[in-house]
Design an enzyme around this catalytic site. Sequence first.
Site, short mmCIF file in Angstrom:
data_model
loop_
_atom_site.label_atom_id
_atom_site.label_comp_id
_atom_site.label_asym_id
_atom_site.label_seq_id
_atom_site.Cartn_x
_atom_site.Cartn_y
_atom_site.Cartn_z
N CYS A 10 0.82 -1.21 0.00
CA CYS A 10 0.00 0.00 0.00
C CYS A 10 0.86 1.27 0.00
CB CYS A 10 -0.90 0.03 1.22
SG CYS A 10 -2.23 -1.19 1.15
N GLU B 153 0.52 3.90 1.81
CA GLU B 153 0.84 4.37 3.17
C GLU B 153 2.13 3.73 3.66
OE1 GLU B 153 -2.11 3.25 2.05
OE2 GLU B 153 -3.78 4.00 3.28
N CYS C 135 -6.87 0.83 4.29
CA CYS C 135 -7.36 -0.55 4.41
C CYS C 135 -7.08 -1.07 5.81
CB CYS C 135 -6.69 -1.43 3.35
SG CYS C 135 -4.98 -1.87 3.71
N CYS D 142 -3.37 -1.38 6.72
CA CYS D 142 -2.73 -0.07 6.95
C CYS D 142 -3.17 0.52 8.29
CB CYS D 142 -3.03 0.89 5.82
SG CYS D 142 -2.03 0.54 4.36
#
Length: 145
Positions: free
Chosen positions: A60, A62, A102, A105
């Site tokens: 991801c 992040e 998500c 994360c």
Amino acid sequence: MKRPAQLSKADNELIAAATAAIKLRYRDDWQEVGAALRTRSGRVFTGVNLDAYLGRMAVCAEAVALGRALVDLGDDGIEMIVAVRHPPPGDKDQTIAVVSPCGACRELIFDYDRKARVIVPNGRAPTVVPIAELLPNKYSRGPER
Ligand SMILES: [Zn+2]
């Protein structure tokens, strides 16, 4: 329901940084999400997601932003973080909009700063929520600390 927190100028700059990152690096089916975080010392780091042919290798945006921050500063915490999604080319609406982190994360953000705040979608205007609010009953390997 609580009144949504207003975004500060710095929060809007964080959304702009995440948007700029994905605008620059967007590739259909490969890079679609941009993220930006502000560390406790005020530095901003951006990332884009790393999609992969082998789906479980995907990372991801992040996590990429957090990795960049860690390399440069060490563990400096996360004061604020945001992710935005670039729509696929066929979409009529080409707005790059704030998306919620998500579940994985949420765990990651909490692990690196349990007091982190997150910019999330909220109807027309994004709002700010503490990470703990997005992760009730967080997973724990042992007794609650
Ligand atoms: Zn994620």
